[in-house]
Design an enzyme around this catalytic site. Structure first.
Site, PDB file in Angstrom:
ATOM      1  N   CYS A 133       0.813  -1.218   0.030  1.00  0.00           N
ATOM      2  CA  CYS A 133       0.032  -0.067  -0.047  1.00  0.00           C
ATOM      3  C   CYS A 133       0.821   1.310   0.029  1.00  0.00           C
ATOM      4  O   CYS A 133       1.452   1.620   1.030  1.00  0.00           O
ATOM      5  CB  CYS A 133      -0.815   0.038   1.083  1.00  0.00           C
ATOM      6  SG  CYS A 133      -2.092   1.387   1.410  1.00  0.00           S
ATOM      7  N   CYS A 136      -0.379   4.146   2.152  1.00  0.00           N
ATOM      8  CA  CYS A 136      -0.294   4.076   3.577  1.00  0.00           C
ATOM      9  C   CYS A 136       1.134   4.157   4.007  1.00  0.00           C
ATOM     10  O   CYS A 136       1.430   4.638   5.071  1.00  0.00           O
ATOM     11  CB  CYS A 136      -0.562   2.384   3.864  1.00  0.00           C
ATOM     12  SG  CYS A 136      -2.224   1.711   3.284  1.00  0.00           S
ATOM     13  N   ASP A 137       2.014   3.793   3.336  1.00  0.00           N
ATOM     14  CA  ASP A 137       3.419   3.671   3.509  1.00  0.00           C
ATOM     15  C   ASP A 137       4.513   4.310   2.712  1.00  0.00           C
ATOM     16  O   ASP A 137       5.786   4.638   3.282  1.00  0.00           O
ATOM     17  CB  ASP A 137       4.056   2.297   3.691  1.00  0.00           C
ATOM     18  CG  ASP A 137       3.240   1.263   4.410  1.00  0.00           C
ATOM     19  OD1 ASP A 137       2.653   1.741   5.608  1.00  0.00           O
ATOM     20  OD2 ASP A 137       2.780   0.305   4.247  1.00  0.00           O
TER      21      ASP A 137
END
Length: 307
Positions: A133, A136-137
């Site tokens: 992701c 997300c990261d």
């Protein structure tokens, strides 16, 4: 005993549904699975969860949500559901141990699982440089070099997004033909930070405490080579966890549960779906939690209407 509502699955959607359902005195029974918490259990620091100004570790966030659900007396069981019967009411769900439970309504929050590369080093380094992701990261790779694996729109989107942070993004694809749409592919090809390595797969993800590089294999020649990298992003798609529902619920072409626009209602009255199991577009913790709230409210109002 016939429960007012059974929640299948945990994660942000399931726990939020449990919090709202429990506060509405529905006494929810939740089957959280053998590995509760969803994909956030594989995520290190979450910096975009509202209210956590300093960030929070994924597993810690799930533990907080679980405690909040328990505070309102949600019955949480770490068991998997192996079979459901939505053909008649009350609905029946059967655990992997063969125990049947009945409910007037069901909320499904089983999520979607990222498709992984299944190569040495991948599982050991998840959350330590291996991710599925970018949104997300990606922030954690500012000023670093990363690798993206895939050939579809998701891979192009992830690679393009990562150029906001990384100094270099290498997209690795197993063939010379792309599944990605022309506009997404051209956008990635025109980005000066993105380079392409074709006819190649990752053979091994390297590193001990964190990702340090990858070993590559050319699928045409069989030649092996190594490349330094600080992160590896698998962008080969997600698979919704809908296998046990396919005989009863309407699924789209990607096997995600279809819900009525603006609600969590499925094609079966009294069955609701929340989170990534019904969302292949956003796939964020906060949107999953939002639909978990919606599902609990939808279930509460539906139950009241039945009475």
């Amino acid at each position: 005993m016939v429960h007012e509502v059974i929640i299948i699955g945990s994660g942000p959607a399931g726990y939020t549904a449990a919090i709202y359902a429990a506060r509405a005195e529905l006494k929810p029974l939740m089957f959280a699975g053998l590995q509760p918490g969803g994909q956030l259990m594989l995520t290190s620091e979450v910096e975009n969860w509202p209210g956590e100004a300093d960030g929070v570790m994924g597993p810690d966030l799930m533990e907080k949500l679980k405690k909040q659900a328990l505070r309102f007396n949600t019955d949480i069981r770490q068991e998997e559901i192996a079979k459901v019967d939505f053909s008649k009411r009350p609905f029946t769900v059967t655990t992997s141990a063969g125990v049947e439970h009945q409910a007037k309504s069901v909320i499904i929050s089983t999520g979607a699982s990222a498709k992984w590369l299944n190569v040495p080093g991948e599982k050991e380094l998840q959350g330590k440089g291996v991710s599925a992701c970018a949104t997300c990261d990606g922030f954690f790779f500012r000023g670093k070099e990363v690798v993206v694996v895939g050939g579809g729109d998701s891979a192009m989107e992830e690679a393009t997004f990562l150029t906001r942070f990384a100094t270099k993004v290498t997209l690795i694809h197993r063939s010379e033909a792309f599944r990605a749409s022309r506009i997404m592919l051209e956008r990635a090809q025109k980005n000066p930070k993105i380079s392409f390595v074709m006819n190649t797969v990752i053979d091994h993800i390297l590193g001990e405490e964190k990702v340090t590089g990858v070993r590559l294999k050319n699928v045409v020649t069989g030649e092996l080579s190594e490349m330094t990298a600080d992160g590896v992003f698998a962008a080969i798609g997600h698979a919704p966890n809908t296998g046990i529902f396919k005989d009863f619920l309407k699924l789209d072409e990607k096997q995600y549960i279809v819900t009525e626009p603006g609600s969590t209602k499925t094609n079966v009255e009294g069955v609701f779906a929340a989170g990534d199991v019904a969302d292949h577009y956003y796939r964020q913790a906060i949107t999953a939690a939002g639909t978990g709230c919606m599902a609990a409210l939808d279930a509460e109002r539906w139950l009241a209407a039945q009475e």
